[in-house]
Each structure stands twice: as C-alpha cells, then as structure tokens.
Scaffold this motif. Structure first.
Motif, PDB file in Angstrom:
ATOM      1  N   LEU A  15      -2.397   9.761  -4.650  1.00  0.00           N
ATOM      2  CA  LEU A  15      -2.581  10.513  -3.402  1.00  0.00           C
ATOM      3  C   LEU A  15      -3.806  11.402  -3.491  1.00  0.00           C
ATOM      4  O   LEU A  15      -4.595  11.480  -2.545  1.00  0.00           O
ATOM      5  N   CYS A  18      -6.815   9.293  -3.000  1.00  0.00           N
ATOM      6  CA  CYS A  18      -6.928   8.865  -1.592  1.00  0.00           C
ATOM      7  C   CYS A  18      -7.524   9.969  -0.721  1.00  0.00           C
ATOM      8  O   CYS A  18      -8.210   9.675   0.260  1.00  0.00           O
ATOM      9  N   CYS A  19      -7.279  11.213  -1.072  1.00  0.00           N
ATOM     10  CA  CYS A  19      -7.825  12.330  -0.303  1.00  0.00           C
ATOM     11  C   CYS A  19      -9.351  12.395  -0.397  1.00  0.00           C
ATOM     12  O   CYS A  19      -9.998  13.015   0.449  1.00  0.00           O
ATOM     13  N   ARG A  27      -8.442   8.617   3.955  1.00  0.00           N
ATOM     14  CA  ARG A  27      -8.338  10.081   3.900  1.00  0.00           C
ATOM     15  C   ARG A  27      -7.402  10.608   4.986  1.00  0.00           C
ATOM     16  O   ARG A  27      -6.572  11.487   4.739  1.00  0.00           O
ATOM     17  N   THR A  29      -4.925   9.031   6.401  1.00  0.00           N
ATOM     18  CA  THR A  29      -3.564   8.663   6.054  1.00  0.00           C
ATOM     19  C   THR A  29      -3.024   9.547   4.931  1.00  0.00           C
ATOM     20  O   THR A  29      -1.849   9.932   4.944  1.00  0.00           O
ATOM     21  N   SER A  30      -3.872   9.902   3.988  1.00  0.00           N
ATOM     22  CA  SER A  30      -3.420  10.783   2.905  1.00  0.00           C
ATOM     23  C   SER A  30      -3.092  12.175   3.442  1.00  0.00           C
ATOM     24  O   SER A  30      -2.170  12.824   2.944  1.00  0.00           O
ATOM     25  N   CYS A  33       0.300  12.002   4.649  1.00  0.00           N
ATOM     26  CA  CYS A  33       1.257  11.811   3.559  1.00  0.00           C
ATOM     27  C   CYS A  33       1.638  13.118   2.862  1.00  0.00           C
ATOM     28  O   CYS A  33       2.786  13.286   2.435  1.00  0.00           O
TER      29      CYS A  33
END
Length: 97
Positions: A15, A18-19, A27, A29-30, A33
């Motif tokens: 995660l 992904c950021c 980014r 979507t993260s 999340c």
C-alpha cells in the motif's frame, strides 16, 4: 477463514508503494484504501504514518488523487472525532484549489 486484522500487516508495504506509484489511478485507489484499512486497524495506520501520507497526497498533481485523499482524511476524521485537514493553515488551501 483468514482474519483481516492478521493480514493487514502484510498489506502495508504494498500500500505504501502504491501511494507513490507513477500511475495516478493507482495512487487514487490507494488513497481510498487507507481509510478502509484504518477501519480494521487504526493504530497500525497511525503508527506507520499513513495519515501523513494521505496529507502529502493533497499536493498530488492529479485532481482525482487529491479528491480521494480529502475523502480519505474526512472518513478518518469522522472516525476519530477530530479534523485532520487543517483549513486554518494557509498552505493547505492552495493544495485543494
């Protein structure tokens, strides 16, 4: 049955990566999340600095990433009962415009 709280620790490093992904969709979507993981294990998200990562995402050049970072911070703010988006800070407002 796999308990989510036991799996969360293994999701944190992917995660985090992904950021910072070059693709704005990843980014964005993260940013969505992070509050979902916060619902499962708030202490872990706070200890690992993901709230600060969401705040840093307010400076992202992509408006969808910024919008989802704001939504994520708002969701976490509601859960903890205090505002995480400092609108009194003059540096925050230009990031949101």
């Amino acid at each position: 049955c796999i308990r989510l709280d036991q799996v969360v620790e293994y999701l944190l490093e992917p995660l985090r990566k992904c950021c910072q992904d070059p693709d704005p969709y990843v980014r964005k979507t993260s940013a969505i999340c992070i509050p979902k993981v916060y619902d499962i294990n708030p202490e872990l998200i706070e200890d690992q600095g993901f709230i600060d990562i969401l705040k840093d995402m307010l400076s992202d050049p992509n408006p969808m990433v910024v919008a989802n970072a704001v939504a994520g911070l708002a969701e976490i703010s509601e859960a903890i009962g205090r505002d995480l988006i400092d609108l009194g800070n003059k540096a925050t407002i230009p990031k949101l415009l």
